[in-house]
Design an enzyme around this catalytic site. Structure first.
Site, PDB file in Angstrom:
ATOM      1  N   HIS A 104       0.846  -1.199   0.000  1.00 23.39           N
ATOM      2  CA  HIS A 104       0.000   0.000   0.000  1.00 23.39           C
ATOM      3  C   HIS A 104       0.879   1.245   0.000  1.00 23.39           C
ATOM      4  O   HIS A 104       1.885   1.299   0.714  1.00 23.39           O
ATOM      5  CB  HIS A 104      -0.911   0.006   1.231  1.00 23.39           C
ATOM      6  N   GLU A 434     -33.797  -4.484   5.286  1.00 17.60           N
ATOM      7  CA  GLU A 434     -34.574  -5.728   5.266  1.00 17.60           C
ATOM      8  C   GLU A 434     -34.079  -6.711   4.207  1.00 17.60           C
ATOM      9  O   GLU A 434     -34.335  -7.904   4.316  1.00 17.60           O
ATOM     10  CB  GLU A 434     -36.049  -5.409   5.011  1.00 17.60           C
ATOM     11  N   ARG A 619     -29.288  -6.920  13.251  1.00 18.08           N
ATOM     12  CA  ARG A 619     -29.165  -6.224  11.966  1.00 18.08           C
ATOM     13  C   ARG A 619     -28.181  -5.078  12.161  1.00 18.08           C
ATOM     14  O   ARG A 619     -28.553  -3.966  12.510  1.00 18.08           O
ATOM     15  CB  ARG A 619     -30.536  -5.718  11.516  1.00 18.08           C
TER      16      ARG A 619
END
Length: 660
Positions: A104, A434, A619
């Protein structure tokens, strides 16, 4: 030692050469096809691989299961990535028993992400470097194996710094590759509290904003000088590029962007002045500053601007369907706070947007999207950005009216999507958290998490599946028809105007509104299946700021992206939400107007939502795409959101009766 290499650019070439010099056996190289719109000043990994007799591939999606299987068949002991531009999935990283390592171009943990070479110059850094680190699932986050510092001189530009970094990378790899081969490395974990992350840069990011200081603008010129696309500005509608510049210690009271002199070509800035040493008008040739001034017709006192004069005059037209809803009315407020948006809205009511109806840049029509199809098509054609926010998004309706959910959420929105394709308009589509359904990942990731739903006889999934299918349709239109789109997935946004108490009375509201109604009426708070389900609650102000940045779309970084918008730090169960809400309610100055708290009551989901319901235990969003594309982080604590939401709803209640 057998290795598979992912490589591109000069760093890719020197990485391959270093591996071969260190005695590694390269089984295959994965690279990219060159972008015809990008100036190829760098070495070709594909050509080098061919010359060395190494199999080389450039798949569109190296993370596809077929490619994962092919790489597995190569049995790599170790994997290396040198400036490969796509994130490599965890399934590939796990194929190498000795691990995977990435080169990197910064001193990690600083400047994770894309284009660190350019970003360090934009930000005026005096030092950067190269880092070899172990690859993990999160980009640029693995333990550091080796680093080499590189000084940035005041006269360095992108190409000279690029050459310095290549030289440093060659040195670092010569020192480190033998140690990796013999298993003799010391790894140091990155300090997460020091990490910074920057997103992709595009040519459009490099416009010169003259209200900024001369040193900031000079750094921009350095960061994107040839062979990069260059920093640019406009004289009227004429674009010109600045290839080299100097900060001039000129004290001037002139307005930023004014020409102070033409020989040398000096431009007034927010602080100091910038001398344009060399530049280019349009697609012409490079010339020195005074000749450029003559070519552009500049004289002392002329004004430059950061965008074409015609573009500066026209407001961006935003069409919001469902403008009276929770997201729509808050987004309208945010857009109208700026001076460059015109908002057109449609909805079946106007109670939440009544405060905007007299605003000169807000245009509202009351109507139903299933009826006003001609109005919608006309305004899709007329506007620049389309947000179809109309949907049935309350869980009880998924089991109560599944066909109506499908007709509105899928069929009506598909028609709007097709209008956007037809008229080549940008669409910002509200997906939903959802869609992840019963995914078991700790963090739900837009690009890697599986979307898992229940059986057909559980109609609660009709909303999730309708949204998911629209996501896939939009994605396909983007791939095949060039549709400009962004999908955003809200995670439990809360705040004032979320539904209303009347909707809560018939069960057609989100959780917090339903809980507030229970407190207002003195009825028990119902905890569905015990209320242990966890959600990450996001303040509407945080959500709207992210959505506003998607609309702004700096550098087109949001195009073709799926972006979770949520607050992973605000995780709580529904039971905990109820307890926090109750504590806030008991302290509220209007508390004495309402009945005593009636307690919590555990109920089964089937008795509340109907037999076709299934719930999700957790969630939690990954917000790496939001950080990368929007430079956004949620800031507002959940307790503050609860307090403000409760206060809003309590003050909507008729309090004409005496206190209880």
């Amino acid at each position: 030692m057998k290795t598979v290499v992912f490589a591109y650019h000069d760093m890719g070439c020197l990485g391959i050469e270093a591996l071969l010099a260190a005695g590694y056996e390269i089984s295959a190289i994965f690279t990219h096809t060159d972008n015809p719109g990008e100036k190829a000043f760098y070495g070709s990994v594909a050509r080098l691989a061919a010359e060395r007799g190494i199999p080389v591939y450039a798949p569109d999606n190296v993370n596809h299961p077929l490619w994962v299987e092919r790489i597995a068949q190569l049995s790599p002991e170790v994997i290396f990535s040198f400036y490969y531009r796509h994130l490599i999935c965890d399934e590939i990283l796990q194929l190498a028993p000795r691990g995977a390592f990435n080169l990197h171009g910064s001193l990690l943990p600083k400047y994770r992400g894309r284009a660190p070479l350019n970003w360090v110059l934009v930000n005026g850094e005096t030092e950067t470097g190269v880092t070899l680190h172990r690859m993990v699932k999160r980009a640029d986050a693995g333990a550091i194996v080796a680093q080499l510092r590189v000084a940035i001189a005041p006269d360095d530009i992108a190409i000279t710094l690029h050459h310095k970094l290549c030289h440093a990378a060659r040195q670092l790899l010569e020192q480190t590759l033998p140690a990796i081969k013999h298993g003799n490395i010391l790894e140091i974990a990155q300090r997460e509290n020091e990490a910074t992350c920057f997103g992709r840069r595009t040519p459009d990011d490099s416009f010169l904003e003259w209200h900024k200081s001369a040193s900031v603008l000079h750094n921009m010129v350095r960061a994107v000088a040839d062979p990069w696309p260059g920093a640019f500005s406009y004289v009227g509608n004429q674009k010109f590029t600045v290839w080299s510049s100097r900060v001039h210690p000129h004290a001037s009271k002139a307005q930023p962007g004014s020409v102070i002199s033409v020989a040398p070509l000096l431009i007034a800035c927010g602080d100091g002045a910038l001398e344009i040493v060399t530049g280019q008008a349009g697609d012409g040739i490079t010339m020195q500053g005074s000749q450029l001034a003559q070519t552009l017709g500049l004289v002392q006192g002329s004004r430059l601007n950061s965008q074409p004069a015609c573009a500066a005059r026209r407001r961006t037209r935003v069409l919001i369907l469902g403008v009276n809803g929770f997201i729509g009315n808050h987004l309208t407020e945010r857009l109208l706070c700026e001076d460059h948006y015109e908002v057109y809205g449609l909805d079946i009511g106007s109670d939440a947007i009544s405060r905007f109806l007299n605003h000169p840049h807000f245009h509202f029509v009351e109507g139903d999207i299933s009826i006003h199809s001609e109005w919608i098509e006309y305004h899709v054609k007329k506007c620049d950005v389309v947000l179809p926010l109309v949907a049935i998004a309350t869980p009880i309706e998924y089991t109560r009216n599944p066909l109506r959910v499908f007709e509105l959420d899928f069929e009506e929105n598909l028609r709007i999507i097709r209008y956007c394709v037809k008229y080549r308009k940008r669409i910002i589509f509200p997906s939903t958290s959802e869609v992840y359904g019963m995914c078991s990942d700790k963090y739900f990731d837009e690009d890697h998490s599986n979307l898992i739903v229940g059986p057909v006889n559980k109609p609660r999934w009709i909303y999730s599946v309708s949204k998911q299918l629209l996501d896939r349709v939009i994605w396909a239109y983007g791939e095949k028809e060039g549709l400009q789109f962004t999908l955003f997935r809200p995670f439990n946004w809360m705040g004032p105007r979320l539904d209303n108490l009347n909707a809560a009375r018939i069960g057609s509201s989100r959780a917090i509104t339903q809980l507030i109604l229970n407190l207002v009426e003195g009825s028990p708070i119902k905890l569905i299946d015990g209320g242990k389900q966890k959600r990450c609650f996001t303040d509407i102000r945080d959500g709207i700021e992210a959505l506003y940045r998607i609309i702004e779309n700096a550098g087109n970084r949001c195009d073709g992206e799926i972006i979770n918008i949520g607050n992973p730090e605000n995780e709580a169960s529904i039971e905990e939400l109820g307890e926090m809400l109750l504590a806030s309610f008991e302290k509220h100055p209007l508390r004495h107007y309402f009945p005593p708290f009636a307690g919590f009551r555990v109920v089964e989901s089937s008795s509340y939502y109907g037999k076709g319901y299934q719930d999700v235990e957790h969630r939690k969003p990954s917000i790496r795409n939001a950080r990368r594309c929007l430079d956004w982080e949620p800031k507002i604590d959940m307790q503050e959101t609860i307090d403000e939401t409760l206060d809003f709803f309590l003050r909507t209640v008729d309090l004409t009766d005496k206190p209880l």
